[in-house]
Design a protein around this motif. Sequence first.
Motif, PDB file in Angstrom:
ATOM      1  N   THR A  15       0.851  -1.188   0.000  1.00  0.00           N
ATOM      2  CA  THR A  15       0.000   0.000   0.000  1.00  0.00           C
ATOM      3  C   THR A  15       0.892   1.246   0.000  1.00  0.00           C
ATOM      4  O   THR A  15       2.118   1.154   0.164  1.00  0.00           O
ATOM      5  N   GLN A  16       0.276   2.405  -0.132  1.00  0.00           N
ATOM      6  CA  GLN A  16       1.047   3.652  -0.045  1.00  0.00           C
ATOM      7  C   GLN A  16       1.721   3.766   1.315  1.00  0.00           C
ATOM      8  O   GLN A  16       2.851   4.216   1.421  1.00  0.00           O
ATOM      9  N   TRP A  17       1.035   3.319   2.365  1.00  0.00           N
ATOM     10  CA  TRP A  17       1.629   3.379   3.691  1.00  0.00           C
ATOM     11  C   TRP A  17       2.853   2.467   3.773  1.00  0.00           C
ATOM     12  O   TRP A  17       3.871   2.830   4.362  1.00  0.00           O
ATOM     13  N   ASP A  18       2.781   1.270   3.166  1.00  0.00           N
ATOM     14  CA  ASP A  18       3.943   0.376   3.122  1.00  0.00           C
ATOM     15  C   ASP A  18       5.120   1.062   2.445  1.00  0.00           C
ATOM     16  O   ASP A  18       6.265   0.946   2.885  1.00  0.00           O
ATOM     17  N   LYS A  19       4.844   1.772   1.374  1.00  0.00           N
ATOM     18  CA  LYS A  19       5.899   2.494   0.665  1.00  0.00           C
ATOM     19  C   LYS A  19       6.460   3.615   1.537  1.00  0.00           C
ATOM     20  O   LYS A  19       7.679   3.808   1.618  1.00  0.00           O
ATOM     21  N   GLU A 116      -5.067   4.065  11.678  1.00  0.00           N
ATOM     22  CA  GLU A 116      -6.124   3.435  12.452  1.00  0.00           C
ATOM     23  C   GLU A 116      -6.459   2.065  11.859  1.00  0.00           C
ATOM     24  O   GLU A 116      -6.593   1.916  10.641  1.00  0.00           O
ATOM     25  N   GLY A 117      -6.536   1.080  12.727  1.00  0.00           N
ATOM     26  CA  GLY A 117      -6.887  -0.257  12.295  1.00  0.00           C
ATOM     27  C   GLY A 117      -5.717  -1.109  11.834  1.00  0.00           C
ATOM     28  O   GLY A 117      -5.891  -2.281  11.532  1.00  0.00           O
ATOM     29  N   ARG A 118      -4.528  -0.537  11.769  1.00  0.00           N
ATOM     30  CA  ARG A 118      -3.372  -1.329  11.321  1.00  0.00           C
ATOM     31  C   ARG A 118      -2.613  -1.847  12.532  1.00  0.00           C
ATOM     32  O   ARG A 118      -2.224  -1.085  13.407  1.00  0.00           O
TER      33      ARG A 118
END
Length: 133
Positions: A15-19, A116-118
């Motif tokens: 995901t973008q967050w992973d990146k 949130e939620g991760r």
Amino acid sequence: LGGGLLGFVRSVAPTQWDKDIRTALLERVAACVESFWDGASVEMYGSFSTRVALPDSDVDLVVSDPSEGGIEERRKGLVDVLSGQHWCNGVVLIETASVPVVKFEVAESALMPLPEGRAGATLHVDVTFCCLG
């Protein structure tokens, strides 16, 4: 089959967050290297940089050094610097590998606030070295 395969690929794609979290990690490691190693640079390579990483893939970084000599001391210096960082855990230098590597782990939550939620995961990091001199 095609739709199912595409769905699977989407479900495991970073995901973008992973990146973003891996970019934050790269920046922190680069700052550690640059704090004591003039002229060196740090780059990401491997599955994440080629966009074939799975969610639990490790992060592969390479330190490139254009100068000559002193690489063994600099590898040990990196271990010392990383060991002093609150976000690094279990820093070890494996000199007996065919390619010497510094390995450590980083909790995602130590780099960035979790969305949130991760549930926070642990990133496994391998740093190798390329001497260009």
